[in-house]
Design an enzyme around this catalytic site. Structure first.
Site, PDB file in Angstrom:
ATOM      1  N   ASP B  84     -13.970  -6.225   4.925  1.00 18.54           N
ATOM      2  CA  ASP B  84     -13.141  -6.129   6.119  1.00 18.54           C
ATOM      3  C   ASP B  84     -11.990  -7.121   6.042  1.00 18.54           C
ATOM      4  OD1 ASP B  84     -13.120  -5.161   9.162  1.00 18.54           O
ATOM      5  OD2 ASP B  84     -12.569  -7.275   9.071  1.00 18.54           O
ATOM      6  N   TYR B  89      -4.549 -11.654   8.372  1.00 16.98           N
ATOM      7  CA  TYR B  89      -5.297 -12.714   7.691  1.00 16.98           C
ATOM      8  C   TYR B  89      -4.508 -13.292   6.505  1.00 16.98           C
ATOM      9  CZ  TYR B  89      -9.249 -10.466  10.154  1.00 16.98           C
ATOM     10  OH  TYR B  89     -10.073  -9.898  11.080  1.00 16.98           O
ATOM     11  N   LYS B 114      -6.242  -3.895   8.882  1.00 12.65           N
ATOM     12  CA  LYS B 114      -5.775  -3.718  10.270  1.00 12.65           C
ATOM     13  C   LYS B 114      -4.257  -3.821  10.401  1.00 12.65           C
ATOM     14  CE  LYS B 114     -10.101  -5.899  11.484  1.00 12.65           C
ATOM     15  NZ  LYS B 114     -10.331  -6.992  10.517  1.00 12.65           N
ATOM     16  N   HIS B 147      -5.239  -3.801  15.401  1.00 11.73           N
ATOM     17  CA  HIS B 147      -5.882  -5.122  15.512  1.00 11.73           C
ATOM     18  C   HIS B 147      -6.206  -5.535  16.940  1.00 11.73           C
ATOM     19  CE1 HIS B 147      -6.444  -8.847  12.838  1.00 11.73           C
ATOM     20  NE2 HIS B 147      -7.242  -8.925  13.855  1.00 11.73           N
TER      21      HIS B 147
END
Lengths: 195, 178
Positions: B84, B89, B114, B147
């Site tokens: 994931d 990130y 995402k 997200h």
């Protein structure tokens, strides 16, 4: 995330997450393909969606989300939201299963008691709880030994599962604890989803 | 002779990102004190409403830090089949490298990523998808998530430092998203 000079989040008010984002994503999900015709986005879904926001998506003509990824652990059981997702065939993925920063749930006495009974770690209990309920879970670790251990299943008794399911009621007096609370700038969650 | 001008962009992680995988850590000589030989690995696989198979336990990569590729590769070699990630990130490249390094077939791995809030505008979504595909170095994404249900204006780039390396004789720009 950008902010305005007064410190608040700089929201793009011209964009509507349903009519702009989800509508476009639904279209791309169908039509954005590789040369062999297969989809570039095999499935689409959402994160941090409340029951009320999911209802808006389901009432629209756009694609039904395959997954809702949400903060989920025994301190934030979100039963009403889980029920809604199950009824509508939306898989739930649990993020921050140990309680995010400093993993407060690892210190929970009840969790530790159940872990001990299985010669397991509290983290293994907290991860397995989701799998036992047919949910997906995505523990993060940067320690190889924890990554390995997090992939080991604990087989609970019915009683142990009930205990974990009801922890927010028995230990937190029915006041669930949301531990991941970024400064969203607007209302994202529904309180009635949380217990 | 004039030296070549190139631009390197260092994007700093969030200040609360304390995680940093220790690169010197030997993956094969660890004492697995959390690991219990008698416990079974996960085999549970869920079915999405698209019919796709979704391994129940995946590796999260938020704040996985500089060694994300090694962590991802280790997890996949250890039996994980779902990873994931997210554009937010800032480590999709590293996730993609970890997937390649693992040697596991792409078709056997379930990759989630995402759409970032700054790409939620109608005309930005495809760009967001393409950026993730390129960073991950993948043809397709198994599950693409929005997200969160609120949009932010694209971040503004703040230039922190411009300098020339005496070693490589290249110019560098250090910048951060504000």
């Amino acid at each position: 995330m950008p902010r305005l000079p007064d410190g608040t989040r700089d929201h793009d008010k011209s964009t509507d997450w349903l009519e702009d984002t989800w509508a476009t994503l639904s279209e791309l999900h169908q039509n954005y393909t590789l040369q062999d015709g297969s989809k570039k986005l095999r499935a689409i879904g959402v994160c941090n969606f409340s029951t009320s926001n999911l209802k808006k998506v389901l009432a629209s003509k756009y694609t039904k989300p395959a997954v809702n990824q949400i903060e989920l652990h025994p301190y934030l059981p979100q039963s009403p939201l889980l029920k809604f997702c199950a009824q509508n065939d939306i898989v739930v993925t649990a993020y921050s299963p140990l309680g995010s920063t400093e993993a407060p749930l690892l210190k929970d006495e009840t969790v530790n008691k159940i872990a001990k009974a299985h010669n397991a770690s509290p983290a293994q209990v907290l991860i397995s709880w989701h799998v036992a309920h047919g949910r997906s879970v995505i523990p993060k670790s940067i320690s190889t030994e924890r990554i390995a251990a997090n992939f080991q299943r604990v087989d609970f008794t019915k009683e142990e599962l009930d205990t974990l399911d009801n922890l927010a009621k028995t230990e937190l007096g029915g006041k669930p604890k949301r531990l991941v609370k970024p400064d969203w700038g607007i209302k994202v969650f529904d309180e009635e989803d949380e217990l | 002779m004039r030296s070549e001008l190139s631009i390197g962009l260092n994007v700093y992680p969030a200040p609360d990102s304390t995680s940093s995988f220790r690169r010197h850590q030997r993956l094969n000589t660890l004492s697995l004190s959390f690991y219990n030989n008698t416990m079974a690995p996960y085999t549970e696989i869920l079915t999405l409403n698209t019919g796709a198979k979704f391994p129940a336990v995946g590796l999260g990569t938020w704040q996985a830090g500089e060694g994300t590729d090694e962590v991802v590769s280790f997890a996949l070699k250890h039996g994980y089949r779902a990873i994931d990630g997210a554009f937010m990130y800032q480590n999709e490249e590293s996730v993609g490298k970890g997937i390649k390094d693992s040697g596991i077939d792409r078709k056997d791995i379930f990759v989630t990523t995402k759409l970032a809030p700054a790409y939620m505008r109608k005309d930005k979504i495809k760009e967001g998808i393409d950026k993730s595909l390129k960073a991950l170095d993948l043809d397709y994404i198994d599950l693409y998530l929005v997200h969160w249900p609120c949009e932010h204006k694209p971040s503004r780039l703040k230039i922190l430092l411009i300098f020339r390396s005496s070693e490589s004789r290249r110019w560098y720009i250090d910048a951060s998203f504000a």
